[in-house]
Write a protein that holds these residues in place. Structure first.
Motif, PDB file in Angstrom:
ATOM      1  N   THR A 245       1.383  -1.167  -0.556  1.00  0.00           N
ATOM      2  CA  THR A 245      -0.072   0.484   0.181  1.00  0.00           C
ATOM      3  C   THR A 245       0.776   1.448   0.320  1.00  0.00           C
ATOM      4  O   THR A 245       0.111   2.219  -0.109  1.00  0.00           O
TER       5      THR A 245
ATOM      6  N   GLY B 185       0.017   0.936  -4.724  1.00  0.00           N
ATOM      7  CA  GLY B 185       0.045   1.391  -4.048  1.00  0.00           C
ATOM      8  C   GLY B 185      -1.129   2.721  -3.544  1.00  0.00           C
ATOM      9  O   GLY B 185      -2.037   2.178  -2.757  1.00  0.00           O
TER      10      GLY B 185
ATOM     11  N   GLY C  88      -5.630   0.755  -2.646  1.00  0.00           N
ATOM     12  CA  GLY C  88      -6.735   2.130  -1.618  1.00  0.00           C
ATOM     13  C   GLY C  88      -8.492   2.266  -2.238  1.00  0.00           C
ATOM     14  O   GLY C  88      -8.722   2.451  -1.204  1.00  0.00           O
TER      15      GLY C  88
END
Length: 97
Positions: A68, A74, A78
């Motif tokens: 993440t 990353g 999310g």
């Protein structure tokens, strides 16, 4: 002499393998953020994840928190789609701190 050394090495390797000393555990599996890329299409669209996506995501389950923070993938982790894909693949999406 060389034959006895070779026999000793084979016996030592067999002992180490039988005790699990040389076997990789899940926690030791190498993290590879590129494997997550197999799921990007399913994450950003409403598509069902492919079997390859699920297999690779399961391989990376212990790495998801670390990934993440990765600047490449990353941001995708999310997205709400990442949790949807993880659930579809029976992968526990961790709560990262």
């Amino acid at each position: 002499m060389e034959k006895s050394l070779r026999c000793f090495m084979v016996a030592l390797m067999a002992l180490l393998l039988s005790t699990g000393y040389l076997q990789l555990t899940e926690a030791q599996a190498p993290c590879d953020p590129v494997k997550i890329s197999w799921c990007l299409q399913a994450i950003v669209t409403n598509m069902t994840p492919s079997a390859d996506c699920c297999e690779k995501l399961k391989d990376q389950e212990s790495c998801l928190c670390r990934e993440t923070a990765d600047p490449t993938f990353g941001g995708y982790l999310g997205l709400a789609g990442a949790r949807r894909v993880a659930a579809a693949c029976n992968v526990t999406f961790p709560i990262c701190t």
